[in-house]
Write a protein that holds these residues in place. Structure first.
Motif, mmCIF file in Angstrom:
data_model
loop_
_atom_site.group_PDB
_atom_site.id
_atom_site.type_symbol
_atom_site.label_atom_id
_atom_site.label_comp_id
_atom_site.label_asym_id
_atom_site.label_seq_id
_atom_site.Cartn_x
_atom_site.Cartn_y
_atom_site.Cartn_z
ATOM 1 N N ASP A 119 -4.361 -12.542 -37.068
ATOM 2 C CA ASP A 119 -3.904 -11.533 -37.055
ATOM 3 C C ASP A 119 -4.236 -10.271 -36.082
ATOM 4 O O ASP A 119 -4.071 -9.217 -36.302
ATOM 5 N N THR A 120 -5.246 -10.398 -35.746
ATOM 6 C CA THR A 120 -5.805 -9.478 -34.790
ATOM 7 C C THR A 120 -5.969 -10.351 -33.213
ATOM 8 O O THR A 120 -6.262 -11.377 -33.054
ATOM 9 N N ASP A 121 -6.426 -9.311 -32.429
ATOM 10 C CA ASP A 121 -6.586 -10.051 -30.725
ATOM 11 C C ASP A 121 -8.700 -10.618 -31.134
ATOM 12 O O ASP A 121 -9.180 -9.973 -30.683
ATOM 13 N N ALA A 122 -9.715 -9.531 -32.009
ATOM 14 C CA ALA A 122 -10.716 -9.366 -32.283
ATOM 15 C C ALA A 122 -11.241 -8.639 -30.033
ATOM 16 O O ALA A 122 -12.377 -10.084 -30.343
ATOM 17 N N PRO A 123 -11.026 -7.938 -29.947
ATOM 18 C CA PRO A 123 -11.635 -7.838 -28.487
ATOM 19 C C PRO A 123 -12.406 -7.997 -27.715
ATOM 20 O O PRO A 123 -12.843 -8.209 -26.859
ATOM 21 N N ASP A 124 -13.803 -7.022 -29.339
ATOM 22 C CA ASP A 124 -15.089 -7.565 -29.091
ATOM 23 C C ASP A 124 -15.772 -8.466 -28.790
ATOM 24 O O ASP A 124 -16.035 -9.092 -27.967
ATOM 25 N N TYR A 125 -15.080 -9.612 -29.872
ATOM 26 C CA TYR A 125 -15.543 -10.561 -30.241
ATOM 27 C C TYR A 125 -15.094 -11.822 -29.297
ATOM 28 O O TYR A 125 -16.556 -12.533 -28.576
ATOM 29 N N VAL A 126 -14.120 -11.245 -28.687
ATOM 30 C CA VAL A 126 -13.543 -12.409 -27.725
ATOM 31 C C VAL A 126 -14.157 -11.615 -26.499
ATOM 32 O O VAL A 126 -14.504 -12.955 -25.129
ATOM 33 N N ALA A 127 -14.354 -10.415 -26.275
ATOM 34 C CA ALA A 127 -15.878 -10.277 -24.923
ATOM 35 C C ALA A 127 -16.856 -10.884 -25.162
ATOM 36 O O ALA A 127 -17.402 -11.305 -24.193
ATOM 37 N N LEU A 128 -17.161 -11.298 -26.146
ATOM 38 C CA LEU A 128 -18.719 -11.270 -26.290
ATOM 39 C C LEU A 128 -18.287 -12.692 -25.296
ATOM 40 O O LEU A 128 -19.586 -13.675 -24.619
ATOM 41 N N LEU A 129 -17.950 -13.606 -26.324
ATOM 42 C CA LEU A 129 -17.445 -14.717 -25.288
ATOM 43 C C LEU A 129 -16.970 -15.335 -24.536
ATOM 44 O O LEU A 129 -17.718 -15.742 -23.035
ATOM 45 N N ASN A 130 -16.561 -13.931 -23.939
ATOM 46 C CA ASN A 130 -16.056 -14.213 -21.943
ATOM 47 C C ASN A 130 -15.814 -15.895 -22.297
ATOM 48 O O ASN A 130 -16.730 -16.254 -20.762
ATOM 49 N N THR A 131 -14.250 -17.086 -22.286
ATOM 50 C CA THR A 131 -14.257 -18.106 -21.973
ATOM 51 C C THR A 131 -12.732 -18.287 -22.649
ATOM 52 O O THR A 131 -12.373 -16.798 -22.883
ATOM 53 N N TYR A 132 -12.355 -18.972 -22.423
ATOM 54 C CA TYR A 132 -10.563 -19.299 -22.564
ATOM 55 C C TYR A 132 -10.470 -19.192 -23.900
ATOM 56 O O TYR A 132 -10.910 -19.890 -24.218
ATOM 57 N N THR A 133 -9.675 -17.722 -23.577
ATOM 58 C CA THR A 133 -9.001 -17.321 -25.360
ATOM 59 C C THR A 133 -7.377 -17.242 -25.115
ATOM 60 O O THR A 133 -6.854 -17.045 -23.788
ATOM 61 N N GLU A 134 -6.568 -17.621 -25.891
ATOM 62 C CA GLU A 134 -4.761 -17.804 -25.611
ATOM 63 C C GLU A 134 -4.761 -17.418 -27.404
ATOM 64 O O GLU A 134 -5.268 -17.306 -28.077
ATOM 65 N N ARG A 135 -3.479 -16.755 -26.717
ATOM 66 C CA ARG A 135 -2.704 -16.553 -28.914
ATOM 67 C C ARG A 135 -2.593 -17.821 -29.424
ATOM 68 O O ARG A 135 -2.062 -19.172 -28.542
ATOM 69 N N SER A 136 -2.483 -17.311 -30.591
ATOM 70 C CA SER A 136 -2.047 -18.789 -30.920
ATOM 71 C C SER A 136 -0.417 -18.766 -31.409
ATOM 72 O O SER A 136 0.358 -17.698 -30.815
#
Length: 212
Positions: free
Chosen positions: A102-119
């Motif tokens: 229930d969140t895009d977690a943009p900071d965490y996603v940017a930190l990982l910087n790898t393939y990311t998709e919608r649940s």
């Protein structure tokens, strides 16, 4: 006894072209269906997503048993035949997954910087990387970070602005783990707007130096 009051959720359709080739070539695929379970202690029931064997859709699969995993082609065939609600990929052997509900977690996603998709719900995100996760807890609040014993649903609905490929990110995974579980505290993740003593860059540098 609580009755099932609603129909199962409608998941995002599987978008094959969005799924990285590095995932598709692995024999780590399962299928999943929405299944209603009754909660105990008077709590309302809920929809769950147990995994099944792609070539035997009525049989349960296990994220710890490779004999129950199949190829992507087999999982996709079961999906296209209407035998499941979606497909999934089993983590482990260097495949690490980050899940935010229930969140895009943009900071965490940017930190990982790898393939990311919608649940499947469209309301959360999954990121998959290559690497290893520090030992310790895997879940806090709406966030989960696993490197074995779990599977991730896969939709292929790529999140714009993230890589379309699965990247090697052991240092970044360590930095994210430090953010989620600061000082070993598992009750509350660190704020997504960084206020920790160490910056993300410093955490990554520290993680990389610890491997040398």
């Amino acid at each position: 006894r609580h009755e099932v009051e609603t129909l199962p959720p409608t998941p995002l359709p599987v978008r094959v072209e969005g799924i990285p080739e590095s995932l598709r070539i692995e024999r780590r695929w399962v299928i999943w269906n929405y299944v209603w379970i009754e909660e105990k202690n008077g709590k309302p029931g809920r929809w769950t997503k147990p995994l099944f064997i792609a070539t035997a859709p009525q049989a349960k699969a296990k994220s710890t048993d490779p004999t129950t995993w199949c190829s992507f082609v087999e999982a996709l065939a079961a999906y296209e035949d209407g035998k499941c609600d979606g497909v999934g990929f089993v983590l482990g052997d260097g495949w690490v997954g980050f899940d935010a509900d229930d969140t895009d977690a943009p900071d965490y996603v940017a930190l990982l910087n790898t393939y990311t998709e919608r649940s499947p719900s469209g309301n959360g995100v999954h990121a998959i990387a290559r690497g290893t996760k520090p030992t310790g807890r895997c879940r806090v609040g709406d966030y989960e970070l696993y490197d074995h014993g779990r599977y991730f649903t896969v939709t292929g609905h790529h999140v714009a602005g993230t890589p379309t490929t699965v990247e090697k990110r052991t240092a970044e995974i360590a930095a994210l783990h430090a953010r989620l579980f600061p000082n070993g505290d598992t009750s509350t993740p660190a704020p997504t707007t960084s206020t920790s003593t160490l910056t993300d860059d410093a955490l990554i540098a520290k993680a990389r130096s610890s491997k040398t």
